[in-house]
Design an enzyme around this catalytic site. Sequence first.
Site, PDB file in Angstrom:
ATOM      1  N   GLU A 115      74.951 -57.627  57.762  1.00  0.00           N
ATOM      2  CA  GLU A 115      73.592 -57.161  58.058  1.00  0.00           C
ATOM      3  C   GLU A 115      73.632 -56.167  59.203  1.00  0.00           C
ATOM      4  O   GLU A 115      74.454 -56.291  60.094  1.00  0.00           O
ATOM      5  CB  GLU A 115      72.706 -58.353  58.490  1.00  0.00           C
ATOM      6  CG  GLU A 115      72.603 -59.429  57.446  1.00  0.00           C
ATOM      7  CD  GLU A 115      71.978 -60.723  57.992  1.00  0.00           C
ATOM      8  OE1 GLU A 115      71.418 -60.700  59.108  1.00  0.00           O
ATOM      9  OE2 GLU A 115      72.069 -61.729  57.289  1.00  0.00           O
ATOM     10  N   LYS A 117      72.790 -54.841  62.716  1.00  0.00           N
ATOM     11  CA  LYS A 117      72.376 -55.539  63.936  1.00  0.00           C
ATOM     12  C   LYS A 117      71.233 -54.740  64.551  1.00  0.00           C
ATOM     13  O   LYS A 117      71.441 -53.691  65.142  1.00  0.00           O
ATOM     14  CB  LYS A 117      73.545 -55.658  64.911  1.00  0.00           C
ATOM     15  CG  LYS A 117      73.216 -56.508  66.126  1.00  0.00           C
ATOM     16  CD  LYS A 117      74.470 -56.755  66.952  1.00  0.00           C
ATOM     17  CE  LYS A 117      74.217 -57.658  68.135  1.00  0.00           C
ATOM     18  NZ  LYS A 117      73.117 -57.259  68.993  1.00  0.00           N
ATOM     19  N   ASP A 119      68.386 -53.466  66.906  1.00  0.00           N
ATOM     20  CA  ASP A 119      68.360 -53.408  68.367  1.00  0.00           C
ATOM     21  C   ASP A 119      66.919 -53.507  68.862  1.00  0.00           C
ATOM     22  O   ASP A 119      66.252 -52.505  69.094  1.00  0.00           O
ATOM     23  CB  ASP A 119      69.004 -52.096  68.826  1.00  0.00           C
ATOM     24  CG  ASP A 119      69.474 -52.188  70.257  1.00  0.00           C
ATOM     25  OD1 ASP A 119      69.390 -53.286  70.854  1.00  0.00           O
ATOM     26  OD2 ASP A 119      69.925 -51.163  70.795  1.00  0.00           O
ATOM     27  N   TYR A 227      61.589 -57.660  61.369  1.00  0.00           N
ATOM     28  CA  TYR A 227      62.508 -58.014  60.293  1.00  0.00           C
ATOM     29  C   TYR A 227      62.945 -59.461  60.482  1.00  0.00           C
ATOM     30  O   TYR A 227      63.211 -59.879  61.609  1.00  0.00           O
ATOM     31  CB  TYR A 227      63.763 -57.140  60.351  1.00  0.00           C
ATOM     32  CG  TYR A 227      63.563 -55.746  59.813  1.00  0.00           C
ATOM     33  CD1 TYR A 227      63.848 -55.464  58.486  1.00  0.00           C
ATOM     34  CD2 TYR A 227      63.108 -54.730  60.633  1.00  0.00           C
ATOM     35  CE1 TYR A 227      63.678 -54.178  57.987  1.00  0.00           C
ATOM     36  CE2 TYR A 227      62.934 -53.447  60.149  1.00  0.00           C
ATOM     37  CZ  TYR A 227      63.221 -53.187  58.818  1.00  0.00           C
ATOM     38  OH  TYR A 227      63.060 -51.924  58.322  1.00  0.00           O
ATOM     39  N   LYS A 317      80.096 -54.577  66.904  1.00  0.00           N
ATOM     40  CA  LYS A 317      79.224 -53.555  67.481  1.00  0.00           C
ATOM     41  C   LYS A 317      79.755 -52.148  67.208  1.00  0.00           C
ATOM     42  O   LYS A 317      80.913 -51.966  66.845  1.00  0.00           O
ATOM     43  CB  LYS A 317      79.143 -53.772  68.996  1.00  0.00           C
ATOM     44  CG  LYS A 317      78.660 -55.163  69.362  1.00  0.00           C
ATOM     45  CD  LYS A 317      77.282 -55.143  69.921  1.00  0.00           C
ATOM     46  CE  LYS A 317      77.291 -54.713  71.359  1.00  0.00           C
ATOM     47  NZ  LYS A 317      75.968 -54.872  71.960  1.00  0.00           N
ATOM     48  N   CYS A 415      71.307 -31.411 102.943  1.00  0.00           N
ATOM     49  CA  CYS A 415      70.429 -31.820 101.849  1.00  0.00           C
ATOM     50  C   CYS A 415      69.926 -30.581 101.107  1.00  0.00           C
ATOM     51  O   CYS A 415      69.360 -29.679 101.727  1.00  0.00           O
ATOM     52  CB  CYS A 415      69.247 -32.629 102.374  1.00  0.00           C
ATOM     53  SG  CYS A 415      68.051 -33.016 101.078  1.00  0.00           S
ATOM     54  N   CYS A 418      65.948 -30.411 101.864  1.00  0.00           N
ATOM     55  CA  CYS A 418      65.320 -30.195 103.165  1.00  0.00           C
ATOM     56  C   CYS A 418      66.282 -29.658 104.224  1.00  0.00           C
ATOM     57  O   CYS A 418      65.870 -29.375 105.351  1.00  0.00           O
ATOM     58  CB  CYS A 418      64.659 -31.471 103.668  1.00  0.00           C
ATOM     59  SG  CYS A 418      65.846 -32.774 104.067  1.00  0.00           S
ATOM     60  N   CYS A 431      70.659 -38.384 102.235  1.00  0.00           N
ATOM     61  CA  CYS A 431      69.840 -37.575 103.124  1.00  0.00           C
ATOM     62  C   CYS A 431      69.001 -38.528 103.976  1.00  0.00           C
ATOM     63  O   CYS A 431      68.214 -39.300 103.440  1.00  0.00           O
ATOM     64  CB  CYS A 431      68.918 -36.653 102.334  1.00  0.00           C
ATOM     65  SG  CYS A 431      67.621 -35.937 103.363  1.00  0.00           S
ATOM     66  N   CYS A 437      61.587 -35.563 103.573  1.00  0.00           N
ATOM     67  CA  CYS A 437      62.352 -34.722 102.641  1.00  0.00           C
ATOM     68  C   CYS A 437      61.540 -34.557 101.352  1.00  0.00           C
ATOM     69  O   CYS A 437      61.176 -35.544 100.715  1.00  0.00           O
ATOM     70  CB  CYS A 437      63.691 -35.396 102.343  1.00  0.00           C
ATOM     71  SG  CYS A 437      64.583 -34.686 100.962  1.00  0.00           S
TER      72      CYS A 437
HETATM   73  S1  IVH Z   1      71.798 -63.651  63.771  1.00  0.00           S
HETATM   74  C1  IVH Z   1      73.055 -67.601  65.645  1.00  0.00           C
HETATM   75  N1  IVH Z   1      71.298 -61.355  62.633  1.00  0.00           N
HETATM   76  O1  IVH Z   1      71.539 -59.846  68.009  1.00  0.00           O
HETATM   77  C2  IVH Z   1      72.857 -66.272  64.997  1.00  0.00           C
HETATM   78  N2  IVH Z   1      71.057 -61.491  64.981  1.00  0.00           N
HETATM   79  O2  IVH Z   1      73.579 -61.049  70.110  1.00  0.00           O
HETATM   80  C3  IVH Z   1      71.761 -65.578  65.639  1.00  0.00           C
HETATM   81  N3  IVH Z   1      70.304 -59.419  66.038  1.00  0.00           N
HETATM   82  O3  IVH Z   1      69.766 -62.189  69.871  1.00  0.00           O
HETATM   83  C4  IVH Z   1      71.580 -64.177  65.427  1.00  0.00           C
HETATM   84  N4  IVH Z   1      70.139 -58.241  64.195  1.00  0.00           N
HETATM   85  O4  IVH Z   1      68.411 -60.502  68.617  1.00  0.00           O
HETATM   86  C5  IVH Z   1      71.349 -62.025  63.795  1.00  0.00           C
HETATM   87  N5  IVH Z   1      70.856 -59.406  61.471  1.00  0.00           N
HETATM   88  C6  IVH Z   1      70.896 -60.078  62.620  1.00  0.00           C
HETATM   89  C7  IVH Z   1      70.576 -59.473  63.854  1.00  0.00           C
HETATM   90  C8  IVH Z   1      70.668 -60.216  65.022  1.00  0.00           C
HETATM   91  C9  IVH Z   1      69.992 -58.240  65.511  1.00  0.00           C
HETATM   92  C10 IVH Z   1      70.254 -59.693  67.483  1.00  0.00           C
HETATM   93  C11 IVH Z   1      69.499 -60.928  67.859  1.00  0.00           C
HETATM   94  C12 IVH Z   1      70.403 -61.715  68.736  1.00  0.00           C
HETATM   95  C13 IVH Z   1      71.478 -60.751  69.069  1.00  0.00           C
HETATM   96  C14 IVH Z   1      72.778 -61.503  69.153  1.00  0.00           C
END
Ligand code: IVH
Length: 687
Positions: A115, A117, A119, A227, A317, A415, A418, A431, A437
């Site tokens: 999946e 990840k 942010d 999501y 990551k 600086c 000033c 400074c 300043c």
């Molecule tokens: S699963 C125990 N799936 O990543 C498993 N986390 O460092 C729990 N995150 O705090 C997380 N996308 O906020 C999972 N597809 C995804 C994710 C996801 C983003 C974030 C989540 C979590 C952090 C983990």
Amino acid sequence: MHRKRAEGRIHALAAAIRHHDYLYYVRDSPEVSDEEYDRLFRELRELEERFPELVAPDSPTQRVAGQPLASFPAIEHAAPMLSLDSDPSEAALRRFDERVRKGLGPDAEVAYTLEPKLDGASVELIYREGRLHQASTRGDGRFGEGVTENVRTIPAAPLRLRDRPRAVPPFLAVRGEVIMRVPDFEKLNERLLGEGKEPFANPRNAAAGALRQLDPQITKARPLDLYAYDVLLADGFPATTQGEVLAALRDWGFRVDELTARAATADEIVAYHDDLERRRDDLGYEIDGIVVKLDDLAARERLGWTSHHPRWAFAFKFPPRKEVTKVLSIVTSVGRTGVVTPVALLLPIELGGVTVSRASLHNREEVARKDIREGDRVRVQRAGDVIPQVVERIEEPEREGEHERAPLWRMPAECPSCGTPLVERGPFTVCPNGFRCPAQLAGRLVHFAGRNALDIAGLGDETAKLFVSAGLVRQLPDLFGLGVEQLLPLEGFAQKSSEKLVEALARAAHAELPRFLYGLGIPEVGETVARDLARHFGAFAALRAATAERLQEVPGVGPRMAEAITAFFADPGNGAVLDALLQKVALKEGKPAAAAAVKQPLVGKKFVFTGSLARLTRRRAQELVEQLGGKATGSVSKATDYVVVGEDAGSKAEGARKLGIETLDEEAFVALLTQLGVKLEELEQSA
Ligand code: IVH
């Protein structure tokens, strides 16, 4: 229309809107135009206005409840919200895969769900009988903040789940991510800049910030998305794989990322990771890697968890976004506190959808260590956050000779703003001209006007610079003398915006003491310390006159901080500015309103701490107890009420047991604090 017919129509409209929500958010294939959808919505709202007794709490119109909250309630999660083991290196991913295979034995067939990840900010959503009951942030994993009203405002968060074709469990805890899409983030930042407010550094901060607004109206005005990716707990939910979990979430009406995939080998995982990394800038939302999860739920149970993360999942990551470019020149920038930072001006490059033309070189020692000079080629990175950095110089064999490169870069002696001779403080250059300043003045104005200080809307970076360069503000107090007629000639000011700013200034002239103190930008004094100082001294004059010794009576104030504070007040330049400022600003002193409202439930309770705590320093723990009215003492006696026992606790824990005094471990202590209203992020906010 009769009540009976209205009831039927309201039902039908709500069902139709929910159906279209599902098609739009989950299936990504709407069947009606936006206009048609709006028409249904309007009709529903009008009918509900005529028959208020027919408004269901989970009606699609009920996404914003009324009143702002005073604070977020602490909420215990249905199941711990752990974090993930994470690493950007392929070797670590392969080690994870090997551990999984070893843990499950040679005969196991291993399959993973992959999946993106996301942010953003993770949330737990609780549904009872298919209705959104509660939503909370992750917090410390056990307790989070209750943000139910805010989550209700997110259009993609279902208020009521679909129970066909798949029945909804009577109790359901779902985990997901609240995000802000990149175009929405950019629009929000433009709006904030237009209002003279500080923009957000990245979509993650914007999402988390919006989610943590006490006033749901503000959250609603910030476009958030949600999501879902996990079911934490469900009554009688028969899924056996993550694939089924995601399918069920979709059926129930949650948005689930379309880019999920399956993999059976580490090679396939790496290919998916690399593919998404190449596409990450085109997705329209920020991802910072991929999450690899063992698909088979029973196999997950066999692998289990460490205290931090599941052994069956891994966040692979993306490395920080990096690019090579050329240093056109090196300039300096004077910050609000007088620190002079070398900045590389770069041949502009694209880094993660953002054009980068400046990068920080931190301080003169960093420039020397990396040996960066004008004309050099350098690698620049933007790590998750905002300010790009120069990572390293790229060697160029054909121009390594001394005269092929520009001369060594040197920090100026004076600086740039000033002209005051600069002084060295460790690796930093400063400074010392304080409020006088101009460069510092602009920065100080912005800080003074900031959200957590006097909160003067309309006074951002550009405006502050303009005020200083136009000579309208020579000293901080001049700010309060500004009138509409002085603002009007300035670029970007019209009648309306000028009036607004003048009004905001008039409001700010009645400032609460802690905000004022924080806004002054006294070295070492952050928000928490400002609050504690205000609470302790009550009045500005008392604080200003305090000796370093008296200052240290405030919990959390050590010798260094006390020194910095007395030095700030002793400086004659600062003194003159403060005197003038106090002519213009009427401080709301005494117990600040917020502090007065804080209950002191621990009055009369004596705490002793022993051993080391993991989440917070002992000092901070004592401070929090005292804020809540309790006393923290050094040794255990019959008068002690609680002994908080950390790691490697010694004889005090022993003594407590002998005297029959209640002991709390760290977890219980933190739980106590959160129940008493301490917010989780306050724990670590060491003063
Ligand atoms: S699963 C125990 N799936 O990543 C498993 N986390 O460092 C729990 N995150 O705090 C997380 N996308 O906020 C999972 N597809 C995804 C994710 C996801 C983003 C974030 C989540 C979590 C952090 C983990």
